[in-house]
Scaffold this motif. Structure first.
Motif, short mmCIF file in Angstrom:
data_model
loop_
_atom_site.label_atom_id
_atom_site.label_comp_id
_atom_site.label_asym_id
_atom_site.label_seq_id
_atom_site.Cartn_x
_atom_site.Cartn_y
_atom_site.Cartn_z
N GLU A 13 0.83 -1.20 0.00
CA GLU A 13 0.00 0.00 0.00
C GLU A 13 0.86 1.25 0.00
OE1 GLU A 13 -2.70 -0.14 3.24
OE2 GLU A 13 -3.78 -1.88 2.46
N PHE A 16 2.19 1.85 -3.41
CA PHE A 16 1.11 2.34 -4.27
C PHE A 16 0.87 3.82 -4.04
CE2 PHE A 16 -3.42 3.09 -5.09
CZ PHE A 16 -3.46 2.71 -6.43
N GLU A 17 0.91 4.25 -2.79
CA GLU A 17 0.74 5.66 -2.48
C GLU A 17 1.89 6.49 -3.04
OE1 GLU A 17 0.31 5.86 1.73
OE2 GLU A 17 -1.65 4.88 1.70
N LEU A 19 3.68 5.75 -5.66
CA LEU A 19 3.52 5.78 -7.10
C LEU A 19 2.46 6.78 -7.53
CD1 LEU A 19 3.75 1.99 -7.99
CD2 LEU A 19 5.41 3.77 -8.52
N SER A 20 1.45 6.95 -6.73
CA SER A 20 0.38 7.89 -7.09
C SER A 20 0.86 9.33 -7.02
CB SER A 20 -0.83 7.69 -6.19
OG SER A 20 -0.55 8.11 -4.87
N GLN A 21 1.93 9.60 -6.30
CA GLN A 21 2.45 10.95 -6.16
C GLN A 21 3.39 11.34 -7.30
OE1 GLN A 21 1.27 13.01 -3.88
NE2 GLN A 21 -0.01 11.35 -3.12
N GLU A 22 3.81 10.36 -8.10
CA GLU A 22 4.72 10.64 -9.20
C GLU A 22 4.01 11.42 -10.30
OE1 GLU A 22 6.44 7.07 -10.64
OE2 GLU A 22 7.54 6.67 -8.81
N GLN A 24 2.54 12.17 -13.77
CA GLN A 24 1.94 11.31 -14.78
C GLN A 24 2.43 11.71 -16.16
OE1 GLN A 24 -2.27 11.45 -14.26
NE2 GLN A 24 -2.21 10.33 -12.35
#
Length: 72
Positions: A13, A16-17, A19-22, A24
């Motif tokens: 998790e 995943f968090e 990666l979401s901050q990278e 896009q």
């Protein structure tokens, strides 16, 4: 099969968090990576022709229309 422990679940998790901050990437860059990784180079001419037809269709509604019609 192995079961995930709560520590493994927390680790996945967290990644995943992160990666979401990278940042896009755009649609064109993602499509280019898709073509490159899957080695489907035959799609490039199809996409280029579709893009060219789209540009021509857009230009027919502008002042460049008389010049476009002379091509055909």
């Amino acid at each position: 099969m192995t079961e995930e422990t709560p520590a493994d679940n927390t680790k996945s998790e967290k990644s995943f968090e992160e990666l979401s901050q990278e940042k896009q990437i755009g649609l064109a860059a993602e499509f280019w990576m898709f073509i490159k990784e899957n080695k489907i180079w035959w799609m490039l001419p199809i996409i280029l022709v579709l893009g060219l037809v789209g540009v021509l269709a857009f230009l027919t509604s502008t002042g460049a229309a008389p010049f476009i019609y002379t091509l055909f």
